[in-house]
Scaffold this motif. Structure first.
Motif, PDB file in Angstrom:
ATOM      1  N   ALA A  49       0.818  -1.209   0.000  1.00  0.00           N
ATOM      2  CA  ALA A  49       0.000   0.000   0.000  1.00  0.00           C
ATOM      3  C   ALA A  49       0.851   1.257   0.000  1.00  0.00           C
ATOM      4  O   ALA A  49       0.440   2.307  -0.524  1.00  0.00           O
ATOM      5  N   MET A  77      -6.110  -1.870  -0.443  1.00  0.00           N
ATOM      6  CA  MET A  77      -4.809  -2.468  -0.163  1.00  0.00           C
ATOM      7  C   MET A  77      -4.670  -2.789   1.319  1.00  0.00           C
ATOM      8  O   MET A  77      -4.180  -3.840   1.709  1.00  0.00           O
ATOM      9  N   LEU A  97      -5.730   2.384  -2.487  1.00  0.00           N
ATOM     10  CA  LEU A  97      -5.069   2.433  -1.183  1.00  0.00           C
ATOM     11  C   LEU A  97      -5.948   1.827  -0.100  1.00  0.00           C
ATOM     12  O   LEU A  97      -5.493   1.043   0.741  1.00  0.00           O
TER      13      LEU A  97
END
Length: 416
Positions: free
Chosen positions: A150, A271, A268
């Motif tokens: 990430a 992730m 993100l």
């Protein structure tokens, strides 16, 4: 979990936390370097008067993935550790990045494209190397990998924000910013965990150059199906990167960059949720959901417009987190579980890069170019709708193929 004899639980947790921090910094810089120049390169080339070479410049990445993956397969398994390869490739690559701005000018465009190809041949293998170092360092705790990965997305976002804040979006100096971080990453790589290079099953040089041991993993039926589907699904991925921004602009959305950033934020968010999802559901459901998301995204693009259906565009962009993370991040973990018992992790990660960022993206660029050439010079939203149905139907067919043929599911099954 019981601590090892003679090791205090607190000390073990502290060491694990430090390892995660070190690998997170690796991923942040790894993708910062790429994001610093890739996003606005087309704008830079158009601004300086070499816009006719944009297509060539954006074709070097897939070509470099193919060439670089074979070079990685030779070096990572036979000569150097993944750590030392990272040092060499990023230091040499950084020097090339510093040389590129002088060539981004009329009369030097062809030289620029060739040198950019040389740089990308060095850079693309480091994507697989970074994955290899992280996965080998975590050992059995591969569920920690998505958290570390990430930070690669954070690095990409940070690069774009810094380039924009510094007013360099249309300047060749974007390569200087990338070069500074590349050199920093090269020196930082000296401090990375000293994971061992792959232990090749054969000493034959030709076998190493051609990554024969890694390709041998495809004798496992499920892994072969995964590689085929990963390659095919990379075709619509390339079309998204190449044409989504133009489509969004045609729909009348002014803040194209901000809209595209929604996809990165989504990437993100998902992730960080990947470790739990991977433990809870296993490999197959995550890969399948990722492919279905690609089909859904393009269906949304095929009905979205600048009026009452504008929500479909925003939702399609926001699906990027599911499209990318559920397939490509989970796929890197799955590849690691298959390759590690055979001692060919670095080769296998390089091979995955070859098929996805190489073969798949190259096919996507070419097929997307053919479809785009059929549109008017200034396509309307309705014209774009016709284009998006092709990748939507293709992604749906790939998902059906995967569902019917793939058998591996949970990590323990993949290792069996």
């Amino acid at each position: 979990m019981v601590a090892a004899e003679g090791v205090l639980p607190g000390t073990e947790r502290s060491a694990s936390s430090m390892l995660t921090t070190r690998l997170s910094a690796l991923m942040f810089m790894q993708f910062f370097v790429w994001g610093a120049w890739n996003v606005t390169l087309g704008l830079v080339m158009q601004t300086v008067g070499i816009g006719n070479l944009i297509a060539n410049a954006f074709s070097v990445g897939p070509i470099a993935s193919i060439v670089g993956s074979f070079l990685l397969g030779m070096a990572a398994a036979r000569y150097l550790s993944p750590k030392m390869l990272m040092v060499i490739l990023h230091l040499v690559g950084g020097a090339i990045l510093f040389a590129l701005p002088a060539l981004v000018a009329p009369g030097h465009g062809d030289s620029f494209v060739w040198l950019l190809l040389g740089y990308m041949i060095l850079y693309m293998p480091t994507v697989g190397l970074a994955n290899t170092i992280a996965l080998k360092s975590f050992g059995e705790r591969v569920d920690r990998f998505p958290f570390v990965r990430a930070f690669g997305t954070l690095g990409w976002i940070a690069a774009g924000l810094i380039i924009g804040w510094a007013g360099l979006s249309a300047s060749p100096q974007i390569f200087v910013v990338a070069g500074v971080v590349s050199v920093a990453l090269g020196f930082y790589s000296f401090t990375l965990p000293n994971v061992e290079p792959d232990a090749p099953q054969s000493e034959g040089l030709v076998r190493q150059v051609l990554c024969v041991d890694a390709f041998g993993l495809m004798r496992q039926r499920s892994f072969l199906i995964f590689i085929v589907c990963a390659t095919l699904i990379s075709i619509p991925l390339a079309m998204y990167y190449a044409y989504a921004s133009a489509y969004i602009g045609s729909a009348g959305i002014e803040n194209v960059g901000g809209t595209m950033a929604i996809g990165q934020m989504s990437e993100l968010a998902f992730m960080f949720s990947m470790p739990w999802l991977y433990r809870r559901f296993g490999v197959k459901p995550l890969l399948l959901v990722g492919m279905v998301a690609w089909a859904l995204r393009y269906m949304l693009f095929a009905i979205g417009d600048g009026g009452g259906s504008i929500w479909a565009i925003y939702l399609g962009v926001a699906l990027h987190g599911v499209c990318y993370d559920f397939f490509f991040v989970a796929g890197a973990i799955y590849t690691g579980t298959i390759a590690t018992p055979k001692g060919v992790n670095a080769q296998a990660q390089g091979m995955l890069t070859l098929f996805t960022y190489g073969v798949g993206m190259l096919l996507g660029a070419q097929i997307g170019g053919i479809l785009y050439a059929q549109l008017p010079a200034t396509p309307s939203v309705a014209d774009w709708h016709h284009l998006w149905w092709y990748p939507a139907i293709a992604a749906a067919l790939i998902a059906i193929l995967f569902q019917l043929t793939f058998r591996g599911n949970r990590p323990e099954e993949a290792r069996a």
